[in-house]
Write an enzyme that holds these catalytic residues in place. Structure first.
Site, PDB file in Angstrom:
ATOM      1  N   ILE A   1      46.926  38.385  38.531  1.00 13.92           N
ATOM      2  CA  ILE A   1      45.464  38.919  37.814  1.00 13.92           C
ATOM      3  C   ILE A   1      45.526  38.123  36.320  1.00 13.92           C
ATOM      4  O   ILE A   1      46.483  37.991  35.991  1.00 13.92           O
ATOM      5  CB  ILE A   1      45.175  40.382  37.994  1.00 13.92           C
ATOM      6  N   ASP A   2      44.063  38.069  36.070  1.00 11.81           N
ATOM      7  CA  ASP A   2      43.546  37.387  34.765  1.00 11.81           C
ATOM      8  C   ASP A   2      44.670  38.055  33.660  1.00 11.81           C
ATOM      9  O   ASP A   2      44.596  39.631  33.773  1.00 11.81           O
ATOM     10  CB  ASP A   2      42.319  37.571  34.388  1.00 11.81           C
ATOM     11  N   ARG A   3      44.896  37.475  32.756  1.00  5.29           N
ATOM     12  CA  ARG A   3      45.566  38.010  31.389  1.00  5.29           C
ATOM     13  C   ARG A   3      44.506  39.169  30.795  1.00  5.29           C
ATOM     14  O   ARG A   3      45.131  40.206  30.569  1.00  5.29           O
ATOM     15  CB  ARG A   3      45.582  37.076  30.408  1.00  5.29           C
TER      16      ARG A   3
ATOM     17  N   THR B   1      42.331  41.128  32.551  1.00  5.12           N
ATOM     18  CA  THR B   1      42.190  42.043  33.454  1.00  5.12           C
ATOM     19  C   THR B   1      43.454  42.976  33.447  1.00  5.12           C
ATOM     20  O   THR B   1      44.453  42.728  33.543  1.00  5.12           O
ATOM     21  CB  THR B   1      41.980  41.577  34.985  1.00  5.12           C
TER      22      THR B   1
ATOM     23  N   HIS C   1      39.030  34.008  38.585  1.00  3.66           N
ATOM     24  CA  HIS C   1      37.643  34.259  37.962  1.00  3.66           C
ATOM     25  C   HIS C   1      36.705  34.998  38.974  1.00  3.66           C
ATOM     26  O   HIS C   1      35.482  34.688  38.339  1.00  3.66           O
ATOM     27  CB  HIS C   1      37.369  33.380  36.955  1.00  3.66           C
TER      28      HIS C   1
END
Length: 234
Positions: free
Chosen positions: A47-49, A51, A144
């Site tokens: 998952i995104d940094r 998030t 994203h």
């Protein structure tokens, strides 16, 4: 959040990487943290940094291969919770718009006809003045994806500077007649990081039994929601 002989589930804080980045060696990663505790770990998904929320790791190669295949075959139900800007008129819906790399900004994505098929189902959970709390069910898992789809819908995620909503959530913006006290001369944001949380994952383990793992919202998101419920009910 969960552990058995094959699997580890972590509630990742916002700001941490899923795995190390050689270009950002100073930023902590969950994999490096786990490697101090376990002899071997394999990342299953990322998952995104920015998030927060659920992140899965396998303890052995067999489990890694099995769970990777579940994600690739879209046999995993992934639920996210996010706070977006503005009031969404629909109570629920589906966004099906292809996503591709942005040609001018490395690391950024956009809607594009040459992009990969991307499907996001959403359901409104709560409405506030200026904000909406939304549940997202990802049918695909593009980079994203939620952020791009919500930007395209006109309701970017809160505190998402890359996709159009840089402003933090401030109590002064939601509370009528807000005043600073004599003891506190400056206001701190209620929330100043991407308002997106990987809330739950549902899948079947290697024995075919259903497994559902949930990660509670982080304190900063909870605090922001408490204040919105108190002062900004729609």
């Amino acid at each position: 959040m969960f552990e058995n002989s094959d699997l580890i589930a972590v509630n990742k804080p916002s700001g941490w990487l899923s795995i190390p980045d050689r270009h950002d060696a100073e930023i902590p990663s969950i994999r490096n943290w786990l490697e101090k505790k376990y002899p071997e770990v394999f990342v299953i998904h990322r998952i995104d940094r920015e998030t927060s929320g659920l992140l899965l790791f396998a303890k052995n190669e067999k489990a890694h291969k099995y769970y990777n295949q579940l994600f690739e075959q879209r046999l995993v139900k992934k639920i996210y919770t996010g706070l977006v800007a503005g009031s969404i008129t629909e109570e629920e819906g589906t966004i099906s718009r292809p996503i591709e790399q942005h040609p001018s900004f490395p690391g950024k994505m956009r809607i594009g006809r040459n992009g990969k098929p991307s499907i996001t189902h959403f359901q409104v959970l709560e409405k506030f003045r200026g904000y909406t709390l939304v549940e997202f069910n990802l049918e695909t898992g593009r980079t994203h994806q939620i952020r791009v789809h919500m930007q395209n819908m006109g309701h970017p995620l809160v505190c998402d500077a890359m996709y159009g909503m840089a402003d933090p959530v401030m109590l002064s913006n939601i509370k009528m007649k807000f005043k600073l006290s004599k003891e506190v001369e400056s206001e701190r944001p209620l929330l100043d990081r991407l308002a997106l949380h990987a809330y739950s994952i549902e899948l079947k383990d290697q024995d075919g039994f259903p497994l559902k793992i949930e990660a509670p919202l982080s304190k900063d998101l909870e605090v922001a929601l408490i204040q919105l419920r108190k002062f900004a009910r729609a």
